[in-house]
Each structure stands twice: as structure tokens, then as C-alpha cells.
Scaffold this active site. Structure first.
Site, PDB file in Angstrom:
ATOM      1  N   GLN A 185       0.817  -1.212   0.000  1.00 12.05           N
ATOM      2  CA  GLN A 185       0.000   0.000   0.000  1.00 12.05           C
ATOM      3  C   GLN A 185       0.852   1.263   0.000  1.00 12.05           C
ATOM      4  OE1 GLN A 185      -2.310  -0.501   3.614  1.00 12.05           O
ATOM      5  NE2 GLN A 185      -0.495  -1.268   4.658  1.00 12.05           N
ATOM      6  N   GLN A 216      -7.928   3.546  20.020  1.00 13.28           N
ATOM      7  CA  GLN A 216      -7.077   2.487  20.555  1.00 13.28           C
ATOM      8  C   GLN A 216      -7.614   1.958  21.882  1.00 13.28           C
ATOM      9  OE1 GLN A 216      -4.860   1.813  18.359  1.00 13.28           O
ATOM     10  NE2 GLN A 216      -4.248   3.702  17.355  1.00 13.28           N
ATOM     11  N   ASP A 240       0.646   0.109  13.805  1.00  2.45           N
ATOM     12  CA  ASP A 240       1.145   1.324  14.452  1.00  2.45           C
ATOM     13  C   ASP A 240       1.506   1.084  15.912  1.00  2.45           C
ATOM     14  OD1 ASP A 240      -1.401   1.796  16.051  1.00  2.45           O
ATOM     15  OD2 ASP A 240      -2.202   2.005  14.028  1.00  2.45           O
ATOM     16  N   GLU A 260       0.778  -8.445  11.613  1.00  3.49           N
ATOM     17  CA  GLU A 260       0.683  -7.293  10.729  1.00  3.49           C
ATOM     18  C   GLU A 260       1.254  -7.688   9.377  1.00  3.49           C
ATOM     19  OE1 GLU A 260       0.221  -4.300   8.545  1.00  3.49           O
ATOM     20  OE2 GLU A 260      -0.486  -3.953  10.601  1.00  3.49           O
ATOM     21  N   GLY A 292      -2.781 -12.697   8.706  1.00  6.21           N
ATOM     22  CA  GLY A 292      -3.423 -13.070   9.954  1.00  6.21           C
ATOM     23  C   GLY A 292      -4.293 -14.303   9.831  1.00  6.21           C
ATOM     24  N   ASP A 309      -7.626  -4.799  14.262  1.00  3.93           N
ATOM     25  CA  ASP A 309      -7.517  -3.354  14.016  1.00  3.93           C
ATOM     26  C   ASP A 309      -7.187  -3.151  12.550  1.00  3.93           C
ATOM     27  OD1 ASP A 309      -7.067  -0.650  14.047  1.00  3.93           O
ATOM     28  OD2 ASP A 309      -5.132  -0.782  15.052  1.00  3.93           O
ATOM     29  N   SER A 310      -8.210  -3.174  11.738  1.00  8.54           N
ATOM     30  CA  SER A 310      -8.004  -3.114  10.285  1.00  8.54           C
ATOM     31  C   SER A 310      -8.334  -1.743   9.743  1.00  8.54           C
ATOM     32  CB  SER A 310      -8.884  -4.156   9.589  1.00  8.54           C
ATOM     33  OG  SER A 310     -10.248  -3.810   9.744  1.00  8.54           O
ATOM     34  N   ASP A 312     -10.038   0.241   6.268  1.00 10.35           N
ATOM     35  CA  ASP A 312     -11.355   0.046   5.646  1.00 10.35           C
ATOM     36  C   ASP A 312     -11.346  -1.129   4.664  1.00 10.35           C
ATOM     37  OD1 ASP A 312     -12.828   2.325   6.813  1.00 10.35           O
ATOM     38  OD2 ASP A 312     -11.257   3.474   5.839  1.00 10.35           O
TER      39      ASP A 312
END
Length: 439
Positions: A185, A216, A240, A260, A292, A309-310, A312
Site C-alpha cells: 500500500q 485504541q 502502528d 501485521e 493473519g 484493528d483493520s 477500511d
């Protein structure tokens, strides 16, 4: 109006340098660009700006950056003007065919224009034609895709997305810290004037230092305080490090594993978002860089809590919003386990949320929806899908944070835990199809 002209020579080899295309002090201008042999001519007609800075285009490589002012360059402008007019006339029919989405023209089109005060740290690189997108092992020949720098206009970053058509979020840019494309990305990090450092993936804001804690804390503490004794926690996404930081506040947790897929996100976060990335410093954390879903296939029935924690549901994160992924999480949970996933925005995405909840309700014992407020996410809100495997509702916490932990929390509280599951009437009907329970 002053006319500023610069001839930019291009190298034969494909450019691999930084994206710093055009910065103009006056946003109201027109330009005409055209090519002859190996030289690229750019004529800028300014509407009153004192200077224009042209670094390079992403199609042609220049050896130097040049700054021209109306006072110092007027003589050379007059000398070159006649030549350029002749070249424009000769090239006019073909130059009109260059559309703004071509690599030749689009990257001259006010990228970061209008803010000569924006600084760049010279750590940005970006592929301009189909090629290996990075030096990461396994990179393949693919088109470059979205370029995050295109979204900086007149010194402001503008977030526009297919999932929130007709609206945009803008943040003023002080300095671009890094910009490149990873294997997966587009990654952009910039320093904003009022929101601290900002992480952007594929043109979408992921984190700002100013308000990240509201997301978070809620995505981590809603499931963790709903579990009586969470010992093993799996975090999917969240490169992150912010979720890790929050999970580490639970002393009962013995093992924290993060999956990740993009090492690039981890790297830039450690460098530019240390307040989040400190989550990696906890000795209980194990990092797995990869898929994952594949990881969960190899670790079934192991985890008490799984937090996804993705970003969109576009690009590499799209599979995280599909039923098979939720089935994989269910298989990887221990009995009584809880999953909590990023659940999009109830103002914008009920067409995504409701089908997903319906599809997984047959698998999980309970499926509920909560939300938090966060100013820099679309519509200032984002939700969480919270589901259990053989457990009870998560609307009431079964544990409470200690006094020491409470001092470090900025958003989550026991009261807010329960309140987060109280949905507006329209959202409750749209997501769960339930009627008003009042009276």
C-alpha cells in the site's frame, strides 16, 4: 501576469526519486506541459504568485531543484518565451491528448501547490510505472495505484474515499515526513499543524497523534474488560502499535501476539509515531509479519481475545470484513473467548455492517455493536463488532481498571463501556432490525 518558465531535462532511466512535483504560491494558475524528444517543457502562467518551485515530475528525472522569482528571472523568461510559443504551437494538438490521469501531466497538477512552507525530509520514494513496488522480498510487477501526495493540495491533506462519497476530511500539512509505497500500500506520514503526526495508508487517515487514543483504548478495553481472565491476546493489523500499548495495560495478559501484514507500517510507526509504537517494547509481545488468517489456521483454540484493528474494507484489508475471516477467528478462540473488530461508521456503512453481523450471528454466541467518537475518522465516529464464543453479552464489564491504569486512560471508563453499546434509534433499526423498546 508574470510568466515563469523552466526547462527540465529528463534522464533516460526511469525515475525512482522523490515525489516533489510542483509548489506554487498562487493556487490560481494554468499550465501547459508538453514533451519534445528528451526535454520536458513546462510553461506556468501565474495569477500573481511571487515564485514557483518545480522539483521534478514522476515521469522525468531532474538533476536539480530550481527556484525562480519574478524579479530574478524576468530576463530569461523573455528570452525563452518566443521559443516556447513556437514549441507550443507545434505540439498543441498532441499535448491536449495528455489527460490529468497520465503520469506525464497528473503529477504536475498542483501536488502540494500553494504552500511553499511545506517541508520535505527527502525520505520519500515512489514507483511511477509498473515495476517491482519495493525492495521487499516477494514484490511483484504491479501498477503503482494511489499516490498519497496527490491528496496534498494548497498545503492541506484531503481525505476522499469511495466509502464516504460527497464528503472529505482535511488537515493542514506542516511537513511531509515520509512517503513511499510498500509491498502492499501507499504509506504517507506527515506532520500536521494541529494534530501532530499523521499516518495515512492508501489515502485514508489511520492515526493522528491528537485523537488516536479514543480508538485504541475502546477497541482494546471493550473486549478485555469483558473477559474475566484474558491471558493470551491476538492483535491482527494494528501495525502502528497503539492497540499493543493498550493491551499491555492488563497485567493478567501473559502473551500478546500481533499479526501485521505490512512491515512498512511497523517501520514508519516506530520512527514517526513513538507514542503508539512503544507498545512493541513490552516483553510479552511477539510480532508475526504476515497473513493473519493463515496464522490463525495454524493456531486454533489458543486465544482468549482477538482484536482486529483493520483499515477500511478496500485493498489488503478487504478480506478482514468477510465471513470466512470471522470463521477463522472463531476457530482460533478458546471457549468463552471474545473478538472485537473495527466495525466502520454507523452514519455511512450500515450496508456493510448489517450483512456482516447477520452472517456471523449463526456462528457466534453473541454479536453486538459499539462505537466511539474520533474527530479525524469519517463522520467523526467509528464502530466495533464485538462477538463471543460461548460467552455472555459484553455490554457490562466484568473487570474494572485499577487506579493506576485509570490515570493513564484518556477515553475509556467503566461508564463509557456500557454507554458505547447504546445505539441511536436509526442505527439500531438499520443494523439489528429492532424496534424501539420504549413503552
Amino acid at each position: 501576469h508574470p510568466i515563469l518558465v523552466q526547462i527540465l531535462s529528463s534522464d533516460r532511466e526511469q525515475t525512482r526519486g522523490r515525489d516533489r512535483d510542483l509548489h506554487c504560491a498562487d493556487p490560481f494558475f494554468q499550465f501547459l506541459a508538453f514533451q519534445k524528444t528528451r526535454e520536458l517543457y513546462v510553461m506556468i502562467i501565474s495569477g500573481g504568485g511571487n515564485h514557483i518551485l518545480i522539483s521534478r515530475t514522476t515521469s522525468y528525472n531532474t538533476k536539480h531543484n530550481h527556484r525562480f522569482s519574478t524579479k530574478s528571472s524576468s530576463a530569461c523568461v523573455l528570452q525563452l518565451l518566443v521559443l516556447l510559443i513556437l514549441q507550443v504551437v507545434a505540439s498543441f494538438p498532441s499535448s491536449l491528448k495528455q489527460r490529468p490521469n497520465s503520469p506525464f501531466v497528473s503529477n504536475l497538477f498542483i501536488r502540494g501547490g500553494g504552500s511553499d512552507n511545506i517541508e520535505h525530509n527527502n525520505k520519500s520514494s515512489y514507483p511511477t510505472t509498473p515495476r517491482k513496488m519495493s525492495n521487499q522480498e516477494g514484490a511483484t510487477e504491479e501498477p503503482q495505484g494511489l499516490n498519497g501526495m496527490d491528496l496534498i493540495i494548497d498545503g492541506w491533506f484531503h481525505e476522499r474515499g469511495e466509502l464516504w462519497k460527497g464528503q472529505a476530511m482535511s488537515l493542514q500539512v506542516s511537513k511531509v515526513l515520509t512517503h513511499h509505497r510498500s509491498l502492499y500500500q501507499d504509506i504517507l506520514v506527515f506532520e500536521s499543524t494541529n494534530h501532530g503526526n499523521v499516518l495515512v495508508l492508501d489515502g485514508v487517515i489511520q492515526v493522528t497523534e491528537r485523537d488516536e487514543f479514543s480508538y485504541q483504548e475502546m477497541i482494546a478495553h471493550l473486549p478485555l474488560f469483558s473477559h474475566a481472565n484474558p491471558e493470551k491476546v491476538l492483535v491482527i493489523g494494528g501495525g502502528d502499535g497503539g492497540v499493543l500499548r493498550e493491551v499491555a495495560k492488563h497485567e493478567c495478559v501473559k502473551e500478546i501476539t500481533i499479526c501485521e501484514i505490512d512491515q512498512g507500517v511497523i517501520d514508519v510507526s516506530k520512527q514517526y509515531l513513538p507514542g503508539l509504537a512503544k507498545g512493541y517494547d513490552d516483553e510479552r509481545v511477539t510480532v508475526f509479519v504476515g497473513d493473519g488468517a493463515k496464522f490463525m489456521e495454524e493456531h486454533k483454540g489458543e486465544f482468549d481475545v482477538i482484536i482486529t484493528d483493520s483499515s477500511d474494507p478496500i485493498g489488503p484489508a478487504s478480506v478482514l470484513f468477510e465471513t470466512p475471516f470471522y470463521n477463522a477467528m472463531h476457530a482460533s478462540l478458546r471457549e468463552g473467548g471474545i473478538v472485537c473488530t473495527q466495525g466502520e461508521c454507523l452514519w455511512l456503512h450500515v450496508d456493510i455492517i448489517r450483512p456482516l453481523i447477520n452472517s456471523i450471528s449463526t456462528k457466534y454466541t453473541t454479536v453486538e455493536y459499539a462505537y466511539t467518537t474520533i474527530p479525524t475518522y469519517p463522520s467523526g465516529q467509528i464502530g466495533f463488532i464485538v462477538a463471543t464464543k460461548g460467552g455472555d453479552s459484553c455490554k457490562l464489564p466484568v473487570r474494572k481498571p485499577s487506579k493506576e491504569v485509570r490515570k493513564g486512560l484518556k477515553y475509556y471508563s467503566t461508564e463509557l463501556h456500557s454507554a458505547a453499546f447504546v445505539l441511536p434509534a436509526f442505527a439500531k433499526r438499520a443494523i439489528f432490525g429492532e424496534e424501539d423498546e420504549e413503552d
